[in-house]
Write an enzyme that holds these catalytic residues in place. Structure first.
Site, PDB file in Angstrom:
ATOM      1  N   CYS B 131     -57.718  32.668  13.213  1.00 20.52           N
ATOM      2  CA  CYS B 131     -59.009  33.243  13.618  1.00 20.52           C
ATOM      3  C   CYS B 131     -60.121  32.205  13.694  1.00 20.52           C
ATOM      4  O   CYS B 131     -60.867  32.147  14.679  1.00 20.52           O
ATOM      5  CB  CYS B 131     -59.403  34.361  12.654  1.00 20.52           C
ATOM      6  SG  CYS B 131     -59.210  33.950  10.910  1.00 20.52           S
ATOM      7  N   HIS B 251     -66.613  36.009  11.296  1.00 24.04           N
ATOM      8  CA  HIS B 251     -66.622  34.636  10.792  1.00 24.04           C
ATOM      9  C   HIS B 251     -67.768  33.863  11.456  1.00 24.04           C
ATOM     10  O   HIS B 251     -67.988  34.002  12.659  1.00 24.04           O
ATOM     11  CB  HIS B 251     -65.319  33.911  11.157  1.00 24.04           C
ATOM     12  CG  HIS B 251     -64.124  34.340  10.373  1.00 24.04           C
ATOM     13  ND1 HIS B 251     -64.178  35.239   9.331  1.00 24.04           N
ATOM     14  CD2 HIS B 251     -62.813  33.976  10.479  1.00 24.04           C
ATOM     15  CE1 HIS B 251     -62.954  35.402   8.830  1.00 24.04           C
ATOM     16  NE2 HIS B 251     -62.111  34.659   9.508  1.00 24.04           N
TER      17      HIS B 251
END
Lengths: 348, 348
Positions: B131, B251
């Site tokens: 990710c 994130h």
């Protein structure tokens, strides 16, 4: 100094930092003959306990500094601007925790582990640096002395208590609302005096203090300019990205450094920092030992870990630096400056 | 392809990423003639709704892949290791979201905005990158094409959902306990299979995945090695410090880049990124516009802001890069790969 100690004034005694200043003065058993607790007209009359005695807050007016030996200011830049010169005029040495005088010529900006000797040239006002700057320069100074510093790139992970007691309250209230799926309205962070306010709980906000014309925030420019001043390195390359996070207390920093000399090993750097004043090394990946803000709260030291050599540049390292922003970042560094003044014979 | 579409299998359909995969397949209206939802024996028998129909999870055994055209795996590395080859043997193309095959030679590691053409050389298994890598390379690729990339230093601000549904639960339960001043025992984060577990709520934990012998974590090495593979730049300098934070999803990354060419302005970089596929520019400091995870949740794009020129090096820039780690970081990138396979005529 009287036989019993010094007349100490604390300006902003009810704030997040002011409260820690009183706690630290008590813990360090700083020699106090008289304590004046000063605050805005709004807070005057409130009472605060110190060493078992109850003190009533007086309004911070120029006359309140008569007879004061050392005054610790932490009540916002405007109050420091107005009253620090008044305190100095009346013979006090001011240790100012705001950004009001930090970059002023002839005002020493001091982190005792780094530039204690700058106190010798003070002209009444001594500035306490920004919280995120202090913990970084404590970690950088030994590297600079041993290997020479070329470039620093820091990304911060900052707690809300750096924005005061109201911000702590906002984080907690907001987190509770989100967990209970209730509505909430941000109105303090990222910057109380700015136009827009954003969710801080369960979020990351890449703004601390106001934006400057160059696209950096004032917090970022503080880290850049103050580091150069404290370390006496006007040409040091420093860049910062400052981020506010849902953490109550304890700032963390991911620091990339390029050194002048290229032969240091991770072990060399670990040993150097472990033996440096004000630093606790917490660096054992095999046992999952590294600094974290939750562990640093209530402690005076700067904690360093995750020390790694850059995989590409022989002279570059990565560090993870954590400290209690209310203590080493503010109250403890201020009291430590006061202790240095005593040690250097500058308080009398 | 049958007239109605493809036979799609989703392995790990009940996980945090699996759920997002189903949602994304539905939103994108991916052409599905038959859907097989597979899971561990423990989850088999559970039901899941897709486009209003109820599906019963079947156990993921080799035979379950008979007739499958494309299988999206997100049930952990061990299951991918065991079953991805079985699916390929039966004629399926596997898009694997685990780290099992990412660095395997002849397995394309694909972010469609960056290296879609690598799909042409697949041998059955296609790996979906980590990710935190995906969102970074989407932002780096346009810079690389226009100016050339020399060095990247990234510090991450990662959400707990990257560690699965259990970690989300741990964050919420712990945050509630801390707000209510009740005791709690960490037992998932930072890494479920590691020995020690630490508080994540109101804390910052500089460990994601296990430590490697060189002192970097596996997450950090994933960012370093995967970036080089995806961008076909084995000699690109990349360094990473990965930090887990009390954020549910989204994130963020503070990225420092040194470019080969030194003449770009902030405006040049802003315009370049704003016009690049998969990127939304959110960069207006004067209006406090910048990316934040809370705003990115549920969106497929990578958000970039806080673009600043380094104050010392003419060819260096700082970026703040945010994305939904479950979407572009996992489910959306996987489905996007499936769409690319269709577009390139590789699914039939």
């Amino acid at each position: 100094m009287s036989n019993q100690g010094y007349h100490v004034a604390v300006v902003g005694a009810t704030g997040a930092v002011g409260q820690q200043m009183l706690k630290t003065l008590q813990e360090r058993n700083f020699p106090i003959s008289k304590l004046s607790l000063l605050a805005s007209a709004r807070s005057a009359g409130k009472t605060v306990t110190f060493k078992g005695e109850t003190y009533t807050l007086q309004e911070a007016v120029p006359e309140a500094f008569e007879g004061v030996d050392v005054a610790l200011f932490s009540a916002g830049g405007a109050i420091s601007q107005r009253l620090a010169p008044e305190a100095v005029k009346r013979g006090a040495i001011v240790i100012d925790n705001t950004s009001a005088f930090r970059m002023t010529e002839n005002v020493p900006l001091v982190v005792p582990e780094v530039n204690e000797k700058d106190l010798l040239d003070h002209q009444g006002i001594i500035a306490n640096p920004n919280c995120s700057t202090i913990q970084m320069v404590v970690a950088l100074q030994p590297l600079h002395e041993q290997y020479g510093l070329k470039k620093v790139v820091v990304s911060t992970y900052q707690a809300v208590s750096g924005a005061g007691a109201q911000a702590i309250n906002e984080l907690k209230t907001q987190a509770a609302a989100i967990l209970e799926e209730k509505p909430f309205t941000p109105n303090i962070l990222p910057c109380a005096s700015d136009e827009k306010h954003y969710q801080i709980a369960f979020n990351a906000v890449p703004q601390i203090d106001k934006f400057q014309e160059n696209g950096y925030t004032f917090e970022e420019m503080k880290m850049i300019n103050e580091t150069k001043k404290i370390m006496h390195m006007p040409h040091l390359e420093v860049a910062a990205t400052c981020v506010r996070l849902p953490i109550e207390t304890g700032h963390s920093e991911s620091v990339y450094v390029e050194l002048e000399k290229g032969h240091a090993s991770v072990k060399d750097v670990q040993q150097l920092l472990a033996s440096s004043e004000g630093i606790t090394l917490q660096d054992d990946p095999s046992s999952q030992i590294y600094p974290m803000p939750a562990d640093a709260v209530g402690k005076n030291d700067v904690f360093v870990g995750r020390i790694r050599k850059d995989l590409d540049r022989e002279n570059a390292f990565h560090l993870w630096v954590v400290s209690d922003n209310l203590l080493k970042g503010a109250a403890w560094n201020s009291v430590q400056i006061a202790e240095s003044l005593v040690k250097l014979g500058l308080l009398n």
